[in-house]
Design an enzyme around this catalytic site. Sequence first.
Site, PDB file in Angstrom:
ATOM      1  N   GLY A  77       0.798  -1.215   0.000  1.00  0.00           N
ATOM      2  CA  GLY A  77       0.000   0.000   0.000  1.00  0.00           C
ATOM      3  C   GLY A  77       0.834   1.269   0.000  1.00  0.00           C
ATOM      4  O   GLY A  77       1.855   1.368  -0.683  1.00  0.00           O
ATOM      5  N   SER A  78       0.405   2.234   0.790  1.00  0.00           N
ATOM      6  CA  SER A  78       1.055   3.538   0.750  1.00  0.00           C
ATOM      7  C   SER A  78       2.442   3.553   1.383  1.00  0.00           C
ATOM      8  O   SER A  78       3.140   4.567   1.281  1.00  0.00           O
ATOM      9  CB  SER A  78       0.163   4.584   1.419  1.00  0.00           C
ATOM     10  OG  SER A  78      -0.861   4.991   0.530  1.00  0.00           O
ATOM     11  N   ILE A  79       2.865   2.451   1.994  1.00  0.00           N
ATOM     12  CA  ILE A  79       4.262   2.369   2.426  1.00  0.00           C
ATOM     13  C   ILE A  79       5.180   2.460   1.205  1.00  0.00           C
ATOM     14  O   ILE A  79       6.355   2.809   1.306  1.00  0.00           O
ATOM     15  CB  ILE A  79       4.516   1.077   3.227  1.00  0.00           C
ATOM     16  CG1 ILE A  79       3.663   1.059   4.492  1.00  0.00           C
ATOM     17  CG2 ILE A  79       5.990   0.953   3.629  1.00  0.00           C
ATOM     18  CD1 ILE A  79       3.720  -0.233   5.276  1.00  0.00           C
ATOM     19  N   THR A  80       4.610   2.175   0.028  1.00  0.00           N
ATOM     20  CA  THR A  80       5.351   2.352  -1.220  1.00  0.00           C
ATOM     21  C   THR A  80       5.916   3.767  -1.323  1.00  0.00           C
ATOM     22  O   THR A  80       6.976   3.984  -1.934  1.00  0.00           O
ATOM     23  CB  THR A  80       4.432   2.065  -2.419  1.00  0.00           C
ATOM     24  OG1 THR A  80       4.014   0.704  -2.373  1.00  0.00           O
ATOM     25  CG2 THR A  80       5.141   2.324  -3.741  1.00  0.00           C
ATOM     26  N   LYS A  81       5.243   4.739  -0.727  1.00  0.00           N
ATOM     27  CA  LYS A  81       5.737   6.123  -0.787  1.00  0.00           C
ATOM     28  C   LYS A  81       7.126   6.252  -0.166  1.00  0.00           C
ATOM     29  O   LYS A  81       7.907   7.121  -0.568  1.00  0.00           O
ATOM     30  CB  LYS A  81       4.755   7.060  -0.094  1.00  0.00           C
ATOM     31  CG  LYS A  81       3.434   7.228  -0.839  1.00  0.00           C
ATOM     32  CD  LYS A  81       2.523   8.218  -0.135  1.00  0.00           C
ATOM     33  CE  LYS A  81       1.247   8.469  -0.930  1.00  0.00           C
ATOM     34  NZ  LYS A  81       0.361   7.290  -0.983  1.00  0.00           N
TER      35      LYS A  81
END
Length: 247
Positions: free
Chosen positions: A62-66
């Site tokens: 998810g947004s940990i990809t950021k």
Amino acid sequence: MSELGDIHHWLRERLPALLVEHKVPAAAVAVSVGGDVIDVAAGVLSRATGVEATTDSVFQIGSITKVWTATLVMQLADEGKLDLDAPVRRYVPEFVIADGDAAAAITVRQLLSHTAGFEGDVFTDTGKGDDCVEKYVATLGDTPQLFAPGAMFSYNNAGYCVLGRVVEVLRGKPFDACVREHLFGPLGLTHAANGADEAILFRAAVGHIQPAPDADPVAAPVWALARSNALDVHLFRNLLGHRKWLF
């Protein structure tokens, strides 16, 4: 090591029960102490298929990809190839949003810190080609400005896609290749994927939803978001990547 062994035993005993209690289909947990690592997995990767979760399973992060996208940006800054306080248009001249003055003023640092000020929930699918990020940025022309750049914080998924385009331009290659060359490779990650097409090569988890507040989770009808949004919510990886390294 005895303390870590106790934790390992506790996790093996408790994790399955915790998943049932909190209606979580599957989870993998790793603990590192002084260079030693233990890992445990429990549950099923899909309620539809019943495939069991293992410690080499991959989950969409998810947004940990950021964090990965931000790392690629900071690597460029460390190499002197990018100025965090420079306008985004120095690197991506075609960056356009509805407010022309804001588009000209927004800096790389503001994108990183979610203070650029334009609407961030833009999930346009621009295909699976290597040019999908470039095409995505080109769709932002009508995106409204919510507040002046730098004035306040507002979570911005679209801003991280623009950052991905900055990385592509400065590296001269697609975002997926940048992730693999500058993160997966140096970290020794063998169980990691840029998106759904790669994740299927591994023991991959699917997302789940609850049809009603008290209902049990069921497999989600959508496998993954579009490749053009892989820069902010779409990486898959194993907890350890088959290397004793924790994310």
